[in-house]
Design an enzyme around this catalytic site. Structure first.
Site, mmCIF file in Angstrom:
data_model
loop_
_atom_site.group_PDB
_atom_site.id
_atom_site.type_symbol
_atom_site.label_atom_id
_atom_site.label_comp_id
_atom_site.label_asym_id
_atom_site.label_seq_id
_atom_site.Cartn_x
_atom_site.Cartn_y
_atom_site.Cartn_z
ATOM 1 N N ASP A 196 0.847 -1.199 0.000
ATOM 2 C CA ASP A 196 0.000 0.000 0.000
ATOM 3 C C ASP A 196 0.878 1.244 0.000
ATOM 4 O O ASP A 196 1.734 1.411 0.877
ATOM 5 C CB ASP A 196 -0.878 0.020 1.270
ATOM 6 C CG ASP A 196 -1.796 1.236 1.286
ATOM 7 O OD1 ASP A 196 -2.854 1.163 0.629
ATOM 8 O OD2 ASP A 196 -1.443 2.254 1.900
ATOM 9 N N TYR B 270 2.960 9.839 -0.252
ATOM 10 C CA TYR B 270 3.976 9.235 0.622
ATOM 11 C C TYR B 270 5.389 9.457 0.070
ATOM 12 O O TYR B 270 6.374 9.150 0.740
ATOM 13 C CB TYR B 270 3.748 7.725 0.814
ATOM 14 C CG TYR B 270 2.443 7.329 1.461
ATOM 15 C CD1 TYR B 270 1.584 8.264 2.040
ATOM 16 C CD2 TYR B 270 2.052 5.985 1.503
ATOM 17 C CE1 TYR B 270 0.383 7.882 2.608
ATOM 18 C CE2 TYR B 270 0.856 5.600 2.081
ATOM 19 C CZ TYR B 270 0.012 6.552 2.630
ATOM 20 O OH TYR B 270 -1.173 6.160 3.199
ATOM 21 N N LYS C 195 -2.813 5.937 -4.389
ATOM 22 C CA LYS C 195 -3.973 6.807 -4.137
ATOM 23 C C LYS C 195 -3.864 8.155 -4.846
ATOM 24 O O LYS C 195 -2.775 8.736 -4.921
ATOM 25 C CB LYS C 195 -4.115 7.046 -2.625
ATOM 26 C CG LYS C 195 -4.050 5.769 -1.820
ATOM 27 C CD LYS C 195 -4.256 5.944 -0.332
ATOM 28 C CE LYS C 195 -3.901 4.651 0.401
ATOM 29 N NZ LYS C 195 -2.537 4.587 0.880
ATOM 30 N N HIS D 142 -7.861 9.328 -2.157
ATOM 31 C CA HIS D 142 -7.236 9.301 -0.821
ATOM 32 C C HIS D 142 -8.124 9.918 0.269
ATOM 33 O O HIS D 142 -8.145 9.447 1.407
ATOM 34 C CB HIS D 142 -5.898 10.047 -0.878
ATOM 35 C CG HIS D 142 -4.942 9.646 0.199
ATOM 36 N ND1 HIS D 142 -3.588 9.595 0.017
ATOM 37 C CD2 HIS D 142 -5.131 9.263 1.488
ATOM 38 C CE1 HIS D 142 -2.998 9.204 1.136
ATOM 39 N NE2 HIS D 142 -3.923 8.997 2.040
HETATM 40 N N1 NAP Z 1 -5.656 6.078 3.477
HETATM 41 C C1 NAP Z 1 -5.144 6.829 4.427
HETATM 42 O O1 NAP Z 1 -5.522 7.995 4.614
HETATM 43 C C2 NAP Z 1 -4.087 6.239 5.317
HETATM 44 C C3 NAP Z 1 -3.760 6.888 6.524
HETATM 45 C C4 NAP Z 1 -2.792 6.289 7.353
HETATM 46 C C5 NAP Z 1 -2.186 5.109 6.961
HETATM 47 N N2 NAP Z 1 -2.486 4.518 5.755
HETATM 48 C C6 NAP Z 1 -1.822 3.273 5.281
HETATM 49 O O2 NAP Z 1 -1.914 2.286 6.314
HETATM 50 C C7 NAP Z 1 -0.602 1.866 6.688
HETATM 51 C C8 NAP Z 1 -0.567 1.435 8.142
HETATM 52 O O3 NAP Z 1 -0.980 2.458 9.012
HETATM 53 P P1 NAP Z 1 0.018 3.310 9.917
HETATM 54 O O4 NAP Z 1 1.341 3.358 9.305
HETATM 55 O O5 NAP Z 1 -0.687 4.585 10.193
HETATM 56 O O6 NAP Z 1 0.047 2.541 11.320
HETATM 57 P P2 NAP Z 1 0.321 1.070 11.874
HETATM 58 O O7 NAP Z 1 0.589 0.130 10.775
HETATM 59 O O8 NAP Z 1 -0.789 0.777 12.808
HETATM 60 O O9 NAP Z 1 1.613 1.290 12.761
HETATM 61 C C9 NAP Z 1 2.871 1.518 12.208
HETATM 62 C C10 NAP Z 1 3.864 1.659 13.353
HETATM 63 O O10 NAP Z 1 3.863 0.465 14.142
HETATM 64 C C11 NAP Z 1 5.198 -0.046 14.278
HETATM 65 N N3 NAP Z 1 5.045 -1.504 14.209
HETATM 66 C C12 NAP Z 1 4.761 -2.260 13.098
HETATM 67 N N4 NAP Z 1 4.664 -3.554 13.429
HETATM 68 C C13 NAP Z 1 4.873 -3.637 14.768
HETATM 69 C C14 NAP Z 1 4.905 -4.728 15.669
HETATM 70 N N5 NAP Z 1 4.667 -5.975 15.259
HETATM 71 N N6 NAP Z 1 5.169 -4.455 16.980
HETATM 72 C C15 NAP Z 1 5.397 -3.185 17.394
HETATM 73 N N7 NAP Z 1 5.380 -2.114 16.573
HETATM 74 C C16 NAP Z 1 5.120 -2.339 15.269
HETATM 75 C C17 NAP Z 1 5.971 0.541 13.106
HETATM 76 O O11 NAP Z 1 7.319 0.729 13.468
HETATM 77 P P3 NAP Z 1 8.599 0.387 12.515
HETATM 78 O O12 NAP Z 1 8.248 0.807 11.104
HETATM 79 O O13 NAP Z 1 9.661 1.225 13.129
HETATM 80 O O14 NAP Z 1 8.833 -1.075 12.652
HETATM 81 C C18 NAP Z 1 5.295 1.885 12.911
HETATM 82 O O15 NAP Z 1 5.831 2.828 13.808
HETATM 83 C C19 NAP Z 1 0.253 3.097 6.360
HETATM 84 O O16 NAP Z 1 1.630 2.842 6.361
HETATM 85 C C20 NAP Z 1 -0.332 3.469 5.018
HETATM 86 O O17 NAP Z 1 0.136 2.601 4.002
HETATM 87 C C21 NAP Z 1 -3.456 5.063 4.941
#
Ligand code: NAP
Length: 328
Positions: A48, A53, A82, A115
């Protein structure tokens, strides 16, 4: 060992792998390259990203290597990107999808998402329009959707969908669409389960993808980069109930959170650049949460107050009639 990842059926016969790699805030070239290599080695086939980004070109280079080496085929991959807010204009949808395809070095996407439901002006050279020059535009969802449909017709994407839209915005699209939205990507984790919206999407044959599925423990770091104050966020990884269920199954808290989503027919796209976590996050298909686990995890719902990625880092958006979340 390469994990076998189940898929969720999408409208039109396509399939979306139930776990994908999130890539928001991954712009360091070496770090992201390593993360993508670790993910592909571990069996991830779903990635994704988004124009905003600023990492599509890095992803494109890694995918190119994997595709030309024959280690994966294009058909095995599921790539989502997106349309940015500055692309939400009838004249700019084709321009932005072409830009993304060029950066990703792909002939087609598997899923192209709008998005966010609000459009802004576009200033050439800026990924995000600078706040002092930002102008909100009439989002014209139906007109934009027709342009999204044209991208499917032209073979630039296999499926189209939306992100951060609310139910009434999706209802309007469903009524007008020739090609129905195949997916809604929203913030979804144990503190914000969005059950009504999920049920509505499933009834309408839309896959729901959960972003921030681990409750994004790095969100305050992001707020710091945009000069905003840290907020109190749900610390799900340290939640005692999740920890105890994880212990019972010999799994981690993160794995329990992701498993909960997948068992509810929700796709999850956890982001990590840490190879051990990348492997951990996809290693959730050798155990099941029982009915008691599922019921107690369901009880962790807080609701709207628990929204993390609330887009208030663009304060002006909230004044727009298409603001999708409840007002504060
Ligand atoms: N459509 C939208 O508007 C939108 C908005 C937000 C996000 N997104 C998408 O959704 C994806 C995921 O959401 P997110 O990045 O907001 O949050 P998330 O996946 O809930 O959390 C990411 C964070 O968690 C840490 N992490 C990952 N796996 C872990 C584990 N097993 N144990 C402990 N910590 C862990 C990562 O650290 P490290 O990387 O340091 O390991 C990073 O800091 C995004 O990257 C993006 O692709 C879309």
């Amino acid at each position: 060992m390469v994990a076998k990842i189940p898929s969720m059926d999408m409208a039109g016969g396509k399939k979306m792998p139930a776990i994908g790699l999130g890539t928001w805030m991954s712009t360091n070239e070496t770090e992201l390259e390593n993360a993508l290599n670790a993910a592909l080695e571990a069996g991830y086939r779903h990635i994704d990203t988004a124009y905003v980004y600023e990492n599509e070109a890095i992803i494109g280079r890694v995918l190119k290597k994997w595709l030309t080496s024959g280690k994966v085929t294009r058909e095995e991959l599921f790539i989502t990107t997106k349309l940015p807010m500055c692309g939400i204009h009838r004249d700019r949808v084709e321009f932005f999808i072409k830009k993304s395809l060029e950066s990703l070095q792909l002939e087609y996407l598997d899923l192209y998402l709008i998005h966010f439901p609000i459009g802004t002006n576009y200033i050439e050279g800026f990924t995000l329009t600078p706040p002092d020059q930002l102008k909100l535009e009439d989002s014209d969802h139906i007109g934009i959707w027709k342009k999204m449909e044209e991208q499917v017709d032209a073979g630039r994407t296999r499926a189209i969908g939306v992100s951060n839209f609310n139910q009434s915005q999706i209802e309007k699209l469903l009524k007008a669409a020739r090609i129905k939205p195949a997916c809604l990507q929203i913030e979804l984790h144990l503190s914000l389960q969005q059950r009504d919206l999920v049920e509505f999407c499933h009834k309408n044959n839309m896959v729901v993808t959960a972003y921030s599925p681990l409750g994004n423990p790095s969100y305050n770091k992001f707020l710091e980069t945009v000069g905003m104050e840290a907020r109190e966020l749900p610390n799900l990884l340290q939640n005692p109930l999740i920890k105890s269920i994880a212990k019972k199954h010999g799994k981690s808290s993160g794995q329990v959170m992701l498993r909960f989503l997948v068992q509810n027919n929700i796709v999850a796209i956890p982001k990590s650049v840490t190879p051990s976590r990348i492997k951990e996050n996809i290693d959730i298909f050798d155990f099941s949460l029982d009915a008691e686990d599922m019921a107690s995890l369901k009880g962790l719902e807080i609701g709207e107050k628990a929204r993390i990625c609330d887009f208030r880092f663009f304060p002006v958006l909230e004044s727009h009639p298409d603001w999708p979340f409840s007002k504060q």
